[in-house]
Design a protein around this motif. Structure first.
Motif, PDB file in Angstrom:
ATOM      1  N   THR A  43       0.826  -1.205   0.000  1.00 47.79           N
ATOM      2  CA  THR A  43       0.000   0.000   0.000  1.00 47.79           C
ATOM      3  C   THR A  43       0.861   1.255   0.000  1.00 47.79           C
ATOM      4  OG1 THR A  43      -1.885  -1.090   1.071  1.00 47.79           O
ATOM      5  CG2 THR A  43      -1.739   1.302   1.298  1.00 47.79           C
ATOM      6  N   MET A  46       1.763   1.918  -3.540  1.00 45.27           N
ATOM      7  CA  MET A  46       0.647   2.510  -4.281  1.00 45.27           C
ATOM      8  C   MET A  46       0.463   3.974  -3.915  1.00 45.27           C
ATOM      9  SD  MET A  46      -3.367   1.406  -4.460  1.00 45.27           S
ATOM     10  CE  MET A  46      -3.099   0.179  -5.728  1.00 45.27           C
ATOM     11  N   ARG A  47       0.577   4.300  -2.651  1.00 47.71           N
ATOM     12  CA  ARG A  47       0.391   5.688  -2.213  1.00 47.71           C
ATOM     13  C   ARG A  47       1.461   6.604  -2.810  1.00 47.71           C
ATOM     14  NH1 ARG A  47      -2.893   7.078   1.913  1.00 47.71           N
ATOM     15  NH2 ARG A  47      -1.448   8.716   2.569  1.00 47.71           N
ATOM     16  N   ASP A 158      -6.900  -0.365  -4.004  1.00 46.02           N
ATOM     17  CA  ASP A 158      -6.320  -0.782  -2.732  1.00 46.02           C
ATOM     18  C   ASP A 158      -7.301  -1.664  -1.962  1.00 46.02           C
ATOM     19  OD1 ASP A 158      -4.775  -1.093  -0.507  1.00 46.02           O
ATOM     20  OD2 ASP A 158      -4.881   0.988   0.153  1.00 46.02           O
ATOM     21  N   VAL A 190      -3.719  -3.685  -5.215  1.00 46.66           N
ATOM     22  CA  VAL A 190      -3.075  -4.122  -3.982  1.00 46.66           C
ATOM     23  C   VAL A 190      -3.966  -5.124  -3.260  1.00 46.66           C
ATOM     24  CG1 VAL A 190      -2.534  -3.373  -1.628  1.00 46.66           C
ATOM     25  CG2 VAL A 190      -1.622  -2.111  -3.578  1.00 46.66           C
TER      26      VAL A 190
END
Length: 348
Positions: A43, A46-47, A158, A190
């Motif tokens: 995560t 991804m952020r 996510d 994710v």
């Protein structure tokens, strides 16, 4: 649409490292899944791509643009979250419309775009309802429609199915895969659920403790796990892993005797999947610890030298607890891992 490149990105929080020296090329229109246990860094990765977190080191390229200094709102990415993140006071129609208004899409064009997005996720008959009047699956589809309505360069998802029951998760996986293929938008997904990863991904990136463990197609990762972590993470049930000794082309451990390549020697770990076993046999000998009929097959758990070995037995197999059972292992599907945890490659 856009490709994505991560160049040696690092994310540190004080002395803790969330992501360590991660380099990755994601192709245009690819469906890539970041997979791993909680806290592995998926995560966080991804952020950073979304612009919600800034890398401590390294750079991120979307399309032909280095986006390190580009705000999240200007990266042309759309996110779908586990929590749906719908506005409860707005109808489904207005929720889908919201990103169009924020981006200044002319009012005359909005209705057609909204109805097209709703149609893609089969929500056109629920546009006037508010989120509180929808089921969990319908709310997730509304969140998807809001993400796709403006056709961004990149989808970021996510854990979007974590709040759904098993049946809904299965139907939503099909919907997400179909939608991504239809729109041809680069997608990063994710999850900690390896079934989602295997069914959705063009490629999977398996992470642990902020480090990439393996990158490959679902078939590559399942058939040739790079190390003990991947072997024990992928599969349901996962690969059986047995520590023992290899010498003279034979691997032995309490209750286990299987052939191994001559170049595999010393203390190693043997791995074999539950579906690569047959009853009866003499390669693995133990006592029945548990029998779980599921309709299409029977999951058999053996106690072998004090460890549990999982077997996928025929649907009609039954046995009393503590009965002795012998199992044959397909020698073509045996894997061996060294002391460093890495898979020992077959000799040429």
């Amino acid at each position: 649409m856009a490709s994505i490149r991560l160049n040696n990105i690092v994310k540190r929080y004080g002395v803790f490292t969330g992501v360590e020296k991660m380099s990755l090329d994601i192709e245009d229109e690819e469906f890539l899944v970041l997979l791993g246990p909680s806290g592995c860094g998926k995560t966080t990765t991804m952020r950073m791509i979304a612009g919600l977190d800034t890398p401590t080191e390294g750079s991120i390229v979307i399309g032909d643009e280095i986006v390190d200094d580009v705000d999240a709102r200007d990266r042309d990415v759309a996110m779908v979250f586990q929590s749906y993140a719908l506005y409860p006071n707005m109808s489904v129609y207005e929720n889908i419309r919201f990103p169009l208004r924020m981006r200044g899409v002319p009012a005359k064009d909005q209705d057609g775009l909204i109805r097209r997005a709703a149609s893609m996720v089969e929500l056109e008959h629920l546009l006037e309802r508010k989120p509180g009047a929808l089921s969990g699956g319908q709310r997730q589809r509304a969140a998807l429609a809001r993400a796709v309505v403006r056709k961004p360069q990149v989808f970021l998802m996510d854990e979007p199915l974590s709040n759904l029951d098993a049946k809904l998760r299965a139907s939503m996986r099909v919907q997400i895969k179909h939608l991504q293929r239809q729109l041809k938008i680069t997608t990063i997904y994710v999850t900690h659920d390896q079934i989602e990863a295997m069914t959705l991904a063009d490629r999977i990136v398996i992470m642990d403790k902020g480090i990439i463990q393996q990158i490959g197609t679902p078939d590559q990762i399942y058939s040739n796990p790079a190390n003990v972590f991947v072997a024990g993470f992928i599969g349901g049930p996962p690969m059986n892993l047995v520590e023992g000794q290899a010498e003279g082309g034979v691997f032995t451990a309490p209750g286990v005797t299987v052939p191994c390549p001559p170049h595999v020697r010393g203390k190693v770990t043997a791995g074999f999947r539950p579906e690569d076993c047959q009853i009866p046999g003499t390669d693995v000998v133990g006592t029945v610890f548990g029998v779980e009929p599921t309709g299409d097959m029977t999951y058999l758990t053996l106690d072998v030298g004090g460890r549990h070995i999982e077997i996928k037995a025929p649907r009609t197999f039954r046995s009393p607890i503590d009965a002795a059972v012998g199992v044959a292992v397909d020698p073509g599907h045996l894997h061996f891992f060294g002391l460093d945890g890495r898979r020992i490659e077959r000799a040429e």
